[in-house]
Design a protein around this motif. Structure first.
Motif, mmCIF file in Angstrom:
data_model
loop_
_atom_site.group_PDB
_atom_site.id
_atom_site.type_symbol
_atom_site.label_atom_id
_atom_site.label_comp_id
_atom_site.label_asym_id
_atom_site.label_seq_id
_atom_site.Cartn_x
_atom_site.Cartn_y
_atom_site.Cartn_z
ATOM 1 N N ALA A 70 6.753 -8.852 15.401
ATOM 2 C CA ALA A 70 7.994 -8.080 15.513
ATOM 3 C C ALA A 70 7.857 -6.732 14.806
ATOM 4 O O ALA A 70 8.293 -5.693 15.324
ATOM 5 C CB ALA A 70 9.157 -8.874 14.924
ATOM 6 N N ALA A 71 7.234 -6.733 13.621
ATOM 7 C CA ALA A 71 7.021 -5.482 12.890
ATOM 8 C C ALA A 71 6.109 -4.540 13.664
ATOM 9 O O ALA A 71 6.294 -3.314 13.632
ATOM 10 C CB ALA A 71 6.423 -5.778 11.515
ATOM 11 N N THR A 72 5.141 -5.104 14.377
ATOM 12 C CA THR A 72 4.250 -4.279 15.192
ATOM 13 C C THR A 72 5.017 -3.620 16.331
ATOM 14 O O THR A 72 4.787 -2.445 16.657
ATOM 15 C CB THR A 72 3.104 -5.135 15.754
ATOM 16 N N GLY A 73 5.945 -4.359 16.925
ATOM 17 C CA GLY A 73 6.776 -3.772 17.977
ATOM 18 C C GLY A 73 7.624 -2.623 17.458
ATOM 19 O O GLY A 73 7.738 -1.572 18.106
ATOM 20 N N VAL A 74 8.207 -2.802 16.277
ATOM 21 C CA VAL A 74 9.009 -1.729 15.681
ATOM 22 C C VAL A 74 8.124 -0.531 15.339
ATOM 23 O O VAL A 74 8.541 0.628 15.469
ATOM 24 C CB VAL A 74 9.745 -2.239 14.428
ATOM 25 N N THR A 75 6.887 -0.813 14.914
ATOM 26 C CA THR A 75 5.955 0.272 14.598
ATOM 27 C C THR A 75 5.701 1.148 15.814
ATOM 28 O O THR A 75 5.596 2.378 15.707
ATOM 29 C CB THR A 75 4.623 -0.304 14.078
ATOM 30 N N GLN A 76 5.607 0.538 16.988
ATOM 31 C CA GLN A 76 5.413 1.327 18.203
ATOM 32 C C GLN A 76 6.620 2.217 18.497
ATOM 33 O O GLN A 76 6.482 3.299 19.071
ATOM 34 C CB GLN A 76 5.160 0.390 19.388
ATOM 35 N N LEU A 103 13.766 -1.447 8.981
ATOM 36 C CA LEU A 103 13.526 -2.632 9.797
ATOM 37 C C LEU A 103 12.055 -3.041 9.756
ATOM 38 O O LEU A 103 11.731 -4.209 9.499
ATOM 39 C CB LEU A 103 13.960 -2.359 11.238
ATOM 40 N N ARG A 104 11.146 -2.087 9.991
ATOM 41 C CA ARG A 104 9.720 -2.421 10.012
ATOM 42 C C ARG A 104 9.240 -2.915 8.653
ATOM 43 O O ARG A 104 8.599 -3.964 8.539
ATOM 44 C CB ARG A 104 8.917 -1.202 10.454
ATOM 45 N N ASN A 105 9.556 -2.161 7.600
ATOM 46 C CA ASN A 105 9.086 -2.555 6.274
ATOM 47 C C ASN A 105 9.794 -3.810 5.767
ATOM 48 O O ASN A 105 9.212 -4.607 5.032
ATOM 49 C CB ASN A 105 9.270 -1.406 5.290
ATOM 50 N N GLY A 106 11.042 -3.994 6.178
ATOM 51 C CA GLY A 106 11.736 -5.227 5.818
ATOM 52 C C GLY A 106 11.075 -6.443 6.443
ATOM 53 O O GLY A 106 10.946 -7.501 5.804
ATOM 54 N N LEU A 107 10.638 -6.314 7.692
ATOM 55 C CA LEU A 107 9.924 -7.409 8.353
ATOM 56 C C LEU A 107 8.604 -7.708 7.651
ATOM 57 O O LEU A 107 8.223 -8.876 7.491
ATOM 58 C CB LEU A 107 9.670 -7.050 9.821
ATOM 59 N N LEU A 108 7.910 -6.666 7.208
ATOM 60 C CA LEU A 108 6.648 -6.879 6.496
ATOM 61 C C LEU A 108 6.870 -7.563 5.150
ATOM 62 O O LEU A 108 6.095 -8.447 4.760
ATOM 63 C CB LEU A 108 5.931 -5.540 6.291
ATOM 64 N N VAL A 109 7.913 -7.163 4.442
ATOM 65 C CA VAL A 109 8.211 -7.805 3.159
ATOM 66 C C VAL A 109 8.553 -9.278 3.381
ATOM 67 O O VAL A 109 8.064 -10.164 2.666
ATOM 68 C CB VAL A 109 9.368 -7.082 2.445
ATOM 69 N N SER A 115 0.822 -1.209 0.000
ATOM 70 C CA SER A 115 0.000 0.000 0.000
ATOM 71 C C SER A 115 0.858 1.261 0.000
ATOM 72 O O SER A 115 1.989 1.276 0.486
ATOM 73 C CB SER A 115 -0.916 -0.003 1.228
ATOM 74 N N ARG A 116 0.287 2.343 -0.521
ATOM 75 C CA ARG A 116 0.967 3.640 -0.473
ATOM 76 C C ARG A 116 0.912 4.251 0.917
ATOM 77 O O ARG A 116 1.599 5.243 1.189
ATOM 78 C CB ARG A 116 0.330 4.603 -1.476
ATOM 79 N N VAL A 117 0.091 3.678 1.778
ATOM 80 C CA VAL A 117 -0.061 4.161 3.153
ATOM 81 C C VAL A 117 0.002 2.957 4.085
ATOM 82 O O VAL A 117 -0.741 1.995 3.906
ATOM 83 C CB VAL A 117 -1.402 4.897 3.353
ATOM 84 N N ILE A 118 0.908 2.999 5.067
ATOM 85 C CA ILE A 118 0.947 1.953 6.092
ATOM 86 C C ILE A 118 0.835 2.652 7.443
ATOM 87 O O ILE A 118 1.834 2.979 8.084
ATOM 88 C CB ILE A 118 2.232 1.103 6.029
ATOM 89 N N SER A 119 -0.386 2.914 7.839
ATOM 90 C CA SER A 119 -0.621 3.554 9.129
ATOM 91 C C SER A 119 -0.452 2.529 10.248
ATOM 92 O O SER A 119 -0.674 1.331 10.034
ATOM 93 C CB SER A 119 -2.026 4.155 9.173
ATOM 94 N N PRO A 120 -0.085 2.976 11.447
ATOM 95 C CA PRO A 120 0.122 2.035 12.559
ATOM 96 C C PRO A 120 -1.089 1.157 12.844
ATOM 97 O O PRO A 120 -0.936 -0.007 13.225
ATOM 98 C CB PRO A 120 0.435 2.964 13.736
ATOM 99 N N GLN A 121 -2.305 1.701 12.652
ATOM 100 C CA GLN A 121 -3.486 0.898 12.960
ATOM 101 C C GLN A 121 -3.648 -0.287 12.012
ATOM 102 O O GLN A 121 -4.351 -1.249 12.330
ATOM 103 C CB GLN A 121 -4.754 1.754 12.938
ATOM 104 N N TYR A 122 -2.999 -0.225 10.849
ATOM 105 C CA TYR A 122 -3.067 -1.363 9.934
ATOM 106 C C TYR A 122 -2.473 -2.615 10.567
ATOM 107 O O TYR A 122 -2.872 -3.734 10.238
ATOM 108 C CB TYR A 122 -2.308 -1.063 8.639
ATOM 109 N N MET A 123 -1.515 -2.418 11.455
ATOM 110 C CA MET A 123 -0.866 -3.561 12.089
ATOM 111 C C MET A 123 -1.840 -4.341 12.967
ATOM 112 O O MET A 123 -1.671 -5.546 13.176
ATOM 113 C CB MET A 123 0.331 -3.092 12.920
#
Length: 242
Positions: free
Chosen positions: A164-170, A193-199, A129-137
């Motif tokens: 793990a990506a959710t933790g980095v998002t915080q 780190l966060r986007n790498g974990l999501l990929v 997505s062009r937008v990855i807001s924290p609530q998406y996690m």
């Protein structure tokens, strides 16, 4: 995520009919109900998205764009943002195409297939997505939890990566959001780190779903028939002593 057959066709037909009916009601009752589609078209690239990494890095080499509040989120605006946004949309289309091919080729459906497919689909669309807001996690964590309560699910490692990506998002929002907006070293580290974990979670989830439903052999019930004793055979059996 359900096996082929009359029940699946009925489910898809019913869902499509209900969705179309609700859409017509919304359009008739609320003029402009579809205006959000135009807003999405005009959006830029949000600073936390995967595509934003291009501009986070490019800013270190003199990119002339800026970060502004745009359609309710902080987005990159400036040269080549439209191109990156279009590429991100293209990745989402590719993800949808992959899901369609998966559904057509899937042959093995287990107790967790529906949950695994839902988790994988939302993960793919969130990551591209062009937008990855924290609530998406929260959506991803909820779907990951559903997968983990099903013993048949193989989504353990994708779920771990999502947590793990959710933790980095915080850490990046709200704690370090100023570093993300300014694209400094800490912000770059958090975003990579966060986007790498999501990929990684997306690739692993898609590969797992494909392996478990497309490549896995179709399970068939094998009935082992016990050999029946023929009358002739029973006649040859020595009689028991009185």
């Amino acid at each position: 995520g359900t096996a082929r057959g009359r029940r699946t066709r009925l489910a898809w037909t019913t869902a499509a009919a209900v969705a179309a009916g609700l859409l017509l009601v919304c359009v008739a009752a609320a003029p402009g109900a579809l205006a959000f589609l135009g807003f999405q078209r005009d959006r830029g690239t949000e600073v936390e998205s995967l595509g934003a990494l291009v501009f986070h890095v490019w800013r270190q080499f003199g990119w002339e764009g800026r970060v502004e509040l745009h359609y309710g989120s902080l987005e990159f605006l400036g040269p080549h943002v439209g191109l990156v946004s279009t590429l991100a949309l293209g990745l989402s289309v590719v993800a949808f195409g992959w899901l369609l091919v998966w559904r057509l080729r899937a042959r093995t459906f287990g107790a967790s297939t529906a949950a695994d497919a839902a988790f994988t689909a939302v993960l793919l669309f969130t990551t591209t997505s062009r937008v990855i807001s924290p609530q998406y996690m929260l959506w991803l964590v909820g779907l990951a939890a559903v997968c983990l309560v099903l013993r048949a699910s193989r989504m353990v490692w994708p779920a771990v990566l999502v947590v793990a990506a959710t933790g980095v998002t915080q850490l990046e929002f709200p704690i370090g959001f100023v570093h993300v907006v300014t694209s400094d070293a800490q912000g770059l580290t958090l975003m990579f780190l966060r986007n790498g974990l999501l990929v990684a979670a997306s690739v692993l989830a898609a590969a797992t779903l494909w392996r478990d439903t497309v490549r896995a052999p179709v399970r068939e019930e094998v009935r082992v028939a016990e050999p029946a004793l023929s009358r002739a055979g029973s006649a040859d059996t020595p009689a028991s002593a009185p």
